[in-house]
Design a protein around this motif. Structure first.
Motif, mmCIF file in Angstrom:
data_model
loop_
_atom_site.group_PDB
_atom_site.id
_atom_site.type_symbol
_atom_site.label_atom_id
_atom_site.label_comp_id
_atom_site.label_asym_id
_atom_site.label_seq_id
_atom_site.Cartn_x
_atom_site.Cartn_y
_atom_site.Cartn_z
ATOM 1 N N SER A 171 50.290 -6.427 -15.374
ATOM 2 C CA SER A 171 49.128 -6.647 -14.634
ATOM 3 C C SER A 171 49.901 -7.319 -13.195
ATOM 4 N N CYS A 172 48.762 -7.291 -12.054
ATOM 5 C CA CYS A 172 49.346 -7.637 -10.708
ATOM 6 C C CYS A 172 47.914 -8.157 -10.318
ATOM 7 N N TRP A 173 47.985 -9.284 -9.590
ATOM 8 C CA TRP A 173 46.874 -9.825 -8.563
ATOM 9 C C TRP A 173 46.915 -8.800 -7.248
ATOM 10 N N ILE A 174 45.812 -8.458 -6.901
ATOM 11 C CA ILE A 174 45.730 -7.645 -5.620
ATOM 12 C C ILE A 174 44.878 -8.143 -4.851
ATOM 13 N N ASN A 175 45.380 -8.736 -3.643
ATOM 14 C CA ASN A 175 44.612 -9.617 -2.726
ATOM 15 C C ASN A 175 43.781 -9.127 -1.504
ATOM 16 N N GLN A 176 43.963 -8.015 -1.154
ATOM 17 C CA GLN A 176 43.302 -7.444 0.289
ATOM 18 C C GLN A 176 41.902 -7.449 0.240
ATOM 19 N N LEU A 177 41.181 -7.271 -0.827
ATOM 20 C CA LEU A 177 39.820 -7.100 -0.703
ATOM 21 C C LEU A 177 39.106 -8.352 -0.303
ATOM 22 N N PHE A 196 46.656 0.143 -4.608
ATOM 23 C CA PHE A 196 46.587 -0.809 -5.754
ATOM 24 C C PHE A 196 47.593 -0.613 -6.721
ATOM 25 N N TYR A 197 48.729 0.158 -6.542
ATOM 26 C CA TYR A 197 49.826 0.501 -7.454
ATOM 27 C C TYR A 197 49.338 1.494 -8.401
ATOM 28 N N ARG A 198 48.330 2.201 -8.307
ATOM 29 C CA ARG A 198 47.844 3.178 -9.194
ATOM 30 C C ARG A 198 47.687 2.890 -10.531
ATOM 31 N N ALA A 241 60.537 -12.349 -16.616
ATOM 32 C CA ALA A 241 59.845 -13.016 -15.609
ATOM 33 C C ALA A 241 60.827 -13.494 -14.703
ATOM 34 N N LYS A 242 60.234 -13.701 -13.510
ATOM 35 C CA LYS A 242 60.912 -14.228 -12.092
ATOM 36 C C LYS A 242 61.239 -15.847 -12.564
ATOM 37 N N PRO A 243 62.469 -16.213 -12.206
ATOM 38 C CA PRO A 243 62.743 -17.890 -12.347
ATOM 39 C C PRO A 243 61.910 -18.465 -11.297
ATOM 40 N N ARG A 244 61.769 -20.035 -11.728
ATOM 41 C CA ARG A 244 60.836 -20.627 -10.842
ATOM 42 C C ARG A 244 61.774 -21.783 -10.121
ATOM 43 N N ARG A 245 61.259 -21.982 -8.864
ATOM 44 C CA ARG A 245 61.862 -22.937 -8.162
ATOM 45 C C ARG A 245 61.920 -24.560 -8.727
ATOM 46 N N SER A 265 56.468 -15.715 -20.135
ATOM 47 C CA SER A 265 57.037 -14.156 -20.216
ATOM 48 C C SER A 265 56.323 -13.310 -19.266
ATOM 49 N N ARG A 266 54.945 -13.636 -18.804
ATOM 50 C CA ARG A 266 54.191 -12.969 -17.926
ATOM 51 C C ARG A 266 55.159 -12.773 -16.463
ATOM 52 N N ARG A 267 54.636 -11.469 -15.912
ATOM 53 C CA ARG A 267 55.163 -11.261 -14.563
ATOM 54 C C ARG A 267 54.233 -10.175 -14.053
ATOM 55 N N SER A 268 54.598 -10.214 -12.720
ATOM 56 C CA SER A 268 53.692 -9.179 -11.961
ATOM 57 C C SER A 268 54.155 -7.877 -12.072
ATOM 58 N N TYR A 269 53.626 -6.773 -12.485
ATOM 59 C CA TYR A 269 54.128 -5.477 -12.512
ATOM 60 C C TYR A 269 53.429 -4.632 -11.267
ATOM 61 N N ARG A 270 54.071 -3.686 -10.876
ATOM 62 C CA ARG A 270 53.534 -2.686 -9.469
ATOM 63 C C ARG A 270 53.827 -1.439 -9.762
ATOM 64 N N SER A 271 54.113 -0.987 -11.082
ATOM 65 C CA SER A 271 54.384 0.313 -11.548
ATOM 66 C C SER A 271 53.844 0.693 -12.686
HETATM 67 C C1 LIG Z 1 46.769 -15.490 -4.625
HETATM 68 C C2 LIG Z 1 47.654 -14.409 -5.016
HETATM 69 C C3 LIG Z 1 47.643 -13.194 -4.217
HETATM 70 C C4 LIG Z 1 48.712 -12.092 -4.746
HETATM 71 N N1 LIG Z 1 48.412 -11.035 -3.866
HETATM 72 C C5 LIG Z 1 49.331 -9.866 -4.187
HETATM 73 C C6 LIG Z 1 49.028 -8.683 -3.689
HETATM 74 O O1 LIG Z 1 48.226 -8.360 -2.767
HETATM 75 N N2 LIG Z 1 50.121 -7.660 -4.131
HETATM 76 C C7 LIG Z 1 51.090 -7.987 -4.783
HETATM 77 O O2 LIG Z 1 51.745 -7.124 -5.102
HETATM 78 N N3 LIG Z 1 51.271 -9.304 -5.536
HETATM 79 C C8 LIG Z 1 50.409 -9.909 -5.354
HETATM 80 N N4 LIG Z 1 50.410 -11.387 -5.980
HETATM 81 C C9 LIG Z 1 51.644 -11.730 -7.056
HETATM 82 C C10 LIG Z 1 52.598 -12.391 -6.398
HETATM 83 O O3 LIG Z 1 53.428 -11.766 -5.560
HETATM 84 C C11 LIG Z 1 53.439 -12.917 -7.661
HETATM 85 O O4 LIG Z 1 52.667 -13.739 -8.616
HETATM 86 C C12 LIG Z 1 54.778 -13.668 -7.203
HETATM 87 O O5 LIG Z 1 55.839 -12.868 -6.483
HETATM 88 C C13 LIG Z 1 55.371 -14.278 -8.531
HETATM 89 O O6 LIG Z 1 55.970 -13.319 -9.338
HETATM 90 P P1 LIG Z 1 55.267 -13.134 -11.034
HETATM 91 O O7 LIG Z 1 53.784 -13.046 -11.079
HETATM 92 O O8 LIG Z 1 56.009 -11.897 -11.312
HETATM 93 O O9 LIG Z 1 55.634 -14.350 -11.630
HETATM 94 C C14 LIG Z 1 49.490 -12.334 -5.706
HETATM 95 C C15 LIG Z 1 49.536 -13.604 -6.381
HETATM 96 C C16 LIG Z 1 48.695 -14.582 -6.097
HETATM 97 C C17 LIG Z 1 48.498 -15.678 -7.043
#
Ligand SMILES: Cc1cc2nc3c(=O)[nH]c(=O)nc-3n(C[C@H](O)[C@H](O)[C@H](O)COP(=O)(O)O)c2cc1C
Length: 173
Positions: free
Chosen positions: A115-121, A75-77, A160-164, A10-16
């Motif tokens: 939550s969301c992973w932010i990669n740029q640093l 960083f999506y505030r 959550a997004k579907p998986r390939r 059920s986890r997914r990335s949130y950006r707001s």
């Molecule tokens: C190594 C890695 C780097 C990522 N970097 C970013 C990022 O910089 N910005 C962002 O919005 N999402 C980032 N993501 C999130 C992915 O886009 C996201 O996990 C992917 O689209 C699958 O969606 P889900 O997490 O909702 O399942 C990153 C994820 C990983 C694992």
């Protein structure tokens, strides 16, 4: 389905995110999940630097904008930003931080926090202006920030997004 798999699915990335702060007890649980991640040779040489105010997050984003050539970078505030860093000489540094970040994401999910992973640093933490801010925030000079976790209450819950399919292969004899 068991609770662990349910949480993973059920986890997914949130950006707001809402402005609502994250309670200290919840943040402590998230950080405990981070430090209980596995690490190569059990080095635990990582650091999790926690930015809890909009001013801290904005100061870091402002230093990064010119480097990234992205005027809107923010960083999506999130309510909280956790910087996962590790010693530059540790060949497992990125892998260790990735394990810890996934623990952070899953514990956040369990608490209803997005939550969301932010990669740029990873690629700009050694820019002098960015490094100066990171040092002020407490990131050790010899650390690379391999990833960050943006955390906050989602403005909108989504599935959550579907998986390939087809990415699992059972080896044949
Ligand atoms: C190594 C890695 C780097 C990522 N970097 C970013 C990022 O910089 N910005 C962002 O919005 N999402 C980032 N993501 C999130 C992915 O886009 C996201 O996990 C992917 O689209 C699958 O969606 P889900 O997490 O909702 O399942 C990153 C994820 C990983 C694992």
């Amino acid at each position: 389905m068991n609770e662990v798999l349910q949480n993973i699915l059920s986890r997914r990335s949130y950006r707001s995110f809402e402005e609502r702060p994250i309670a200290k007890e919840d943040l402590d649980l998230i950080l405990q999940a981070a430090i209980y991640a596995p690490s190569g040779m059990n080095r635990q040489s990582w650091q999790f630097t926690v930015l809890q105010t909009p001013a801290q997050i904005e100061t870091l984003a402002a230093a990064m904008r010119p480097v990234l050539q992205n005027d809107g970078y923010n960083f999506y505030r999130p309510a909280v930003l956790i910087l996962a860093s590790n010693e530059c000489g540790n060949s497992n540094g990125l892998a260790d931080c990735a394990c810890a970040l996934q623990n952070i994401f899953l514990e956040a999910e369990a608490l209803g926090i997005g939550s969301c992973w932010i990669n740029q640093l990873k690629d700009c933490c050694d820019d002098p202006a960015v490094r100066e801010v990171l040092t002020r925030l407490g990131v050790p000079e010899n650390h690379i920030v391999y990833g960050s976790a943006a955390l906050g209450y989602p403005t909108q819950k989504v599935e959550a997004k579907p998986r390939r399919q087809g990415t699992i292969v059972f080896a044949k004899d």
